[in-house]
Design an enzyme around this catalytic site. Structure first.
Site, PDB file in Angstrom:
ATOM      1  N   GLY A  26       0.353  14.194  -4.303  1.00 26.10           N
ATOM      2  CA  GLY A  26      -1.092  14.119  -4.555  1.00 26.10           C
ATOM      3  C   GLY A  26      -1.353  12.915  -5.433  1.00 26.10           C
ATOM      4  N   GLY A  52      -4.234  -4.304  -4.223  1.00 27.79           N
ATOM      5  CA  GLY A  52      -5.197  -3.310  -4.683  1.00 27.79           C
ATOM      6  C   GLY A  52      -4.419  -2.099  -5.131  1.00 27.79           C
ATOM      7  N   HIS A  53      -4.406  -1.838  -6.408  1.00 27.27           N
ATOM      8  CA  HIS A  53      -3.620  -0.724  -6.946  1.00 27.27           C
ATOM      9  C   HIS A  53      -4.563   0.333  -7.523  1.00 27.27           C
ATOM     10  CE1 HIS A  53      -0.021  -3.705  -7.514  1.00 27.27           C
ATOM     11  NE2 HIS A  53      -0.207  -3.336  -6.269  1.00 27.27           N
ATOM     12  N   THR A  95      -9.899  -4.935   0.776  1.00 24.34           N
ATOM     13  CA  THR A  95     -10.763  -5.427   1.854  1.00 24.34           C
ATOM     14  C   THR A  95     -11.507  -4.315   2.592  1.00 24.34           C
ATOM     15  OG1 THR A  95      -8.908  -5.274   3.386  1.00 24.34           O
ATOM     16  CG2 THR A  95      -9.221  -7.392   2.300  1.00 24.34           C
ATOM     17  N   GLY A  96     -11.124  -3.066   2.367  1.00 21.41           N
ATOM     18  CA  GLY A  96     -11.773  -1.947   3.064  1.00 21.41           C
ATOM     19  C   GLY A  96     -11.334  -1.813   4.520  1.00 21.41           C
ATOM     20  N   PRO A 119      -9.441  -0.747   7.891  1.00 23.39           N
ATOM     21  CA  PRO A 119      -8.624   0.406   8.264  1.00 23.39           C
ATOM     22  C   PRO A 119      -7.176  -0.038   8.404  1.00 23.39           C
ATOM     23  CG  PRO A 119     -10.228  -0.132   9.997  1.00 23.39           C
ATOM     24  CD  PRO A 119     -10.395  -1.144   8.913  1.00 23.39           C
ATOM     25  N   SER A 178       5.863  12.170  -4.333  1.00 23.27           N
ATOM     26  CA  SER A 178       4.482  12.347  -4.761  1.00 23.27           C
ATOM     27  C   SER A 178       3.742  13.243  -3.763  1.00 23.27           C
ATOM     28  CB  SER A 178       3.829  10.967  -4.870  1.00 23.27           C
ATOM     29  OG  SER A 178       2.448  11.106  -5.005  1.00 23.27           O
ATOM     30  N   GLN A 229       2.395  -5.819  -3.085  1.00 24.65           N
ATOM     31  CA  GLN A 229       2.775  -5.885  -1.663  1.00 24.65           C
ATOM     32  C   GLN A 229       4.131  -5.184  -1.442  1.00 24.65           C
ATOM     33  OE1 GLN A 229       1.617  -9.188  -3.073  1.00 24.65           O
ATOM     34  NE2 GLN A 229      -0.384  -8.376  -2.635  1.00 24.65           N
ATOM     35  N   LYS A 236       2.833  10.399  -0.921  1.00 26.05           N
ATOM     36  CA  LYS A 236       1.888  10.959   0.066  1.00 26.05           C
ATOM     37  C   LYS A 236       2.527  11.936   1.055  1.00 26.05           C
ATOM     38  CE  LYS A 236      -2.031   8.226   0.402  1.00 26.05           C
ATOM     39  NZ  LYS A 236      -2.868   7.200   0.948  1.00 26.05           N
ATOM     40  N   LEU A 237       3.526  12.678   0.593  1.00 24.00           N
ATOM     41  CA  LEU A 237       4.137  13.670   1.483  1.00 24.00           C
ATOM     42  C   LEU A 237       3.108  14.726   1.903  1.00 24.00           C
ATOM     43  CD1 LEU A 237       6.816  14.600   2.788  1.00 24.00           C
ATOM     44  CD2 LEU A 237       7.182  16.052   0.791  1.00 24.00           C
ATOM     45  N   LYS A 269       2.195   2.369  -4.927  1.00 20.56           N
ATOM     46  CA  LYS A 269       2.994   1.895  -6.066  1.00 20.56           C
ATOM     47  C   LYS A 269       2.329   2.196  -7.393  1.00 20.56           C
ATOM     48  CE  LYS A 269       3.083  -2.331  -4.400  1.00 20.56           C
ATOM     49  NZ  LYS A 269       2.744  -2.116  -3.000  1.00 20.56           N
ATOM     50  N   ASP A 313       0.819  -1.226   0.000  1.00 24.60           N
ATOM     51  CA  ASP A 313       0.000   0.000   0.000  1.00 24.60           C
ATOM     52  C   ASP A 313       0.847   1.268   0.000  1.00 24.60           C
ATOM     53  OD1 ASP A 313      -2.253  -1.659   0.188  1.00 24.60           O
ATOM     54  OD2 ASP A 313      -2.040  -1.748   2.355  1.00 24.60           O
TER      55      ASP A 313
HETATM   56  P1  IMP Z   1      -2.484 -12.597   1.900  1.00 25.53           P
HETATM   57  O1  IMP Z   1      -1.559 -12.043   0.877  1.00 25.53           O
HETATM   58  O2  IMP Z   1      -3.944 -12.379   1.559  1.00 25.53           O
HETATM   59  O3  IMP Z   1      -2.193 -14.022   2.247  1.00 25.53           O
HETATM   60  O4  IMP Z   1      -2.254 -11.781   3.262  1.00 25.53           O
HETATM   61  C1  IMP Z   1      -1.048 -11.880   4.017  1.00 25.53           C
HETATM   62  C2  IMP Z   1      -0.676 -10.546   4.613  1.00 25.53           C
HETATM   63  O5  IMP Z   1      -0.320  -9.654   3.575  1.00 25.53           O
HETATM   64  C3  IMP Z   1      -1.805  -9.848   5.385  1.00 25.53           C
HETATM   65  O6  IMP Z   1      -1.228  -9.115   6.439  1.00 25.53           O
HETATM   66  C4  IMP Z   1      -2.383  -8.906   4.361  1.00 25.53           C
HETATM   67  O7  IMP Z   1      -3.056  -7.814   4.952  1.00 25.53           O
HETATM   68  C5  IMP Z   1      -1.129  -8.492   3.644  1.00 25.53           C
HETATM   69  N1  IMP Z   1      -1.374  -8.052   2.270  1.00 25.53           N
HETATM   70  C6  IMP Z   1      -1.636  -8.804   1.201  1.00 25.53           C
HETATM   71  N2  IMP Z   1      -1.782  -8.058   0.102  1.00 25.53           N
HETATM   72  C7  IMP Z   1      -1.583  -6.799   0.488  1.00 25.53           C
HETATM   73  C8  IMP Z   1      -1.554  -5.560  -0.223  1.00 25.53           C
HETATM   74  O8  IMP Z   1      -1.731  -5.472  -1.443  1.00 25.53           O
HETATM   75  N3  IMP Z   1      -1.297  -4.468   0.534  1.00 25.53           N
HETATM   76  C9  IMP Z   1      -1.045  -4.529   1.856  1.00 25.53           C
HETATM   77  N4  IMP Z   1      -1.047  -5.654   2.555  1.00 25.53           N
HETATM   78  C10 IMP Z   1      -1.318  -6.787   1.869  1.00 25.53           C
END
Ligand code: IMP
Length: 426
Positions: free
Chosen positions: A412, A34-35, A296-297, A299, A410, A219, A326-327, A10, A7
């Site tokens: 913004g 999630g990009h 996943t939404g 927090p 970055s 990731q 995100k500076l 990227k 997160d």
């Molecule tokens: P998994 O990849 O669903 O097996 O999750 C394993 C760990 O990686 C968990 O802590 C997730 O929240 C984290 N994780 C997986 N994908 C992402 C991502 O795209 N961004 C941030 N954390 C992630």
């Protein structure tokens, strides 16, 4: 590639760099990622499709090191088609692995603690179980979906064991061969327009014609299966080395390795996080930075920038520069803290290197340097010299602490809101 726990923003940097690339390849992970890309005021969300698809005429490959949940990819593709994005240049590597329905169930059941497995806080997208089967040599590859005879043999060898595990260990439903064959037929249909069976010709052409390749990570380093905060990690290789194994391009073809870090840090899921803020500052970062998971939404946990983590990322991935995103989230902060090392509360020992035994982290506290905030809006700044002095000091100190240049800052979400400090070569 991500230099923290994912997160890092990227997608925005990848999107910007993609302008200079001919080919964009995603090397690992699946729809757990999630990009988000904001282009011309419009927001696009990606999970597995390389965000380079927003450009016309760039080849976008979902690499062999990825895992594909066909149902989720279908949803992602349909959403892009609805937005008028052409997918004619999307290619799926036939050696990518397929997530089966039982992978999703096992992931959920493990997370809900029924089997006493460590709760990781996964995205429940079946990532761990799909990779476990790949490495256990009982997975299904994309290419298997198109060979009826081979698929039948694979299911015959996989299913009896899998059903025992599903029934006896996970206390969940078992599958008939017909059910899984139907699932595979549906998957084959979804993926077919994109499967790149002539990838060897394509790779040869890419190499011969000197096309520029952008490898896109998902990731981040701290979630790497080998180098992350194990067991609180994902099951793939987000470190730079993964780009070679996950795409089949040689390591010598990688000439720049750009890590991406936020100006602070976030983490979703369980696991250690030394600079985590369980206070007002953490809440402000979350609210202003909109730190809620794209997939996943959930927090996100928020904390100050951690130079120990950043140095670790530089070390295990051979980063040649760092992009800081995100500076602008700090625009209204009076003070900002920056972690330079950790202190062991048991004996006062200072750690300048990241301790890889996560059990020790409960005893660690961050050692901070404090910076004055700049209390002004930097979202329209285009040049480093035009940033407020305090913002410049903050970035310069990060550079000093991590030992590599900061290439992009970055300020913004839009493509244009990027300060280029050192243009990277693709
Ligand atoms: P998994 O990849 O669903 O097996 O999750 C394993 C760990 O990686 C968990 O802590 C997730 O929240 C984290 N994780 C997986 N994908 C992402 C991502 O795209 N961004 C941030 N954390 C992630």
């Amino acid at each position: 590639m991500g230099a923290q726990w994912g997160d890092e923003g990227k997608a925005k940097i990848v999107d910007m760099l993609a302008a200079d690339a001919d080919v964009i390849i995603r090397w690992q992970g699946g729809c757990n990622a999630g990009h988000t890309v904001v282009s011309n005021g419009k927001t696009y969300k990606f999970h597995l499709v390389p965000s380079g698809i927003l450009y016309k005429n760039k080849i976008c490959i979902i690499g062999a090191g990825t895992v594909i949940y066909p149902v989720a990819l279908e949803t992602e593709i349909n959403a892009l088609i609805k937005e008028g994005i052409s997918l004619k240049n999307l290619k799926i590597h036939p050696l990518a692995s397929v997530t089966m329905p039982y992978h999703i169930e096992i992931d959920s059941i493990s997370e809900d603690g029924i089997t006493n497995e460590t709760k990781i806080g996964t995205t429940k997208k079946g990532i761990g179980p799909t990779y476990a089967d790949k490495f256990g040599r009982c997975g299904i590859k994309v290419q298997d979906l198109y060979d009826e005879e081979f698929l039948s043999k694979r299911l015959d060898s996989i299913l009896p064991v899998k059903n025992v595990v599903l029934k006896e260990v996970y206390k969940t439903k078992t599958y008939t061969k017909e059910e899984l064959t139907d699932y595979c037929k549906r998957a084959a249909k979804i993926l077919k327009p994109y499967v790149c069976n002539d990838w060897q010709e394509l790779y040869a052409d890419i190499q011969k014609s000197g096309k520029r390749i952008l490898f896109e990570g998902a990731q981040g380093v701290m979630l790497d299966i080998d180098w992350g905060t194990y067991p609180f990690v994902t099951s793939s290789s987000p470190i730079a080395g993964g780009a070679a194994t996950g795409t089949g391009f040689g390591v010598q073809q990688i000439n720049e390795v750009i890590g991406i870090s936020k100006a602070y840090i976030t983490r979703v899921g369980e696991g250690p996080f030394v600079t985590e803020l369980d206070n007002l500052a953490g809440n402000r970062i979350r609210t202003i930075g909109q730190e809620f998971g794209t997939t996943t939404g959930r927090p996100r946990r928020c904390g100050w920038f951690d130079a120990v983590v950043a140095r670790y990322a530089v070390q295990v991935s051979g980063l040649t520069s760092m992009a800081i995103t995100k500076l602008d989230v700090f625009d209204a902060f009076d003070q900002i803290q920056l972690c330079t090392s950790y202190k062991d509360t048991r004996n006062g020992k200072i750690y300048n290197y990241y301790p890889t035994n996560v059990n020790t982290h409960q005893y660690l506290e961050p050692v901070y340097e404090t910076f004055s905030g700049w209390n002004s809006n930097i979202t329209a700044v285009k040049k480093f010299k035009d940033l407020p002095k305090d913002a410049q000091l903050y970035i310069k100190r990060i550079e000093e602490l991590i030992g590599i240049p900061v290439s992009y800052v970055s300020v913004g979400p839009d493509r244009e809101q990027t300060i280029i400090m050192k243009k990277c070569r693709i």
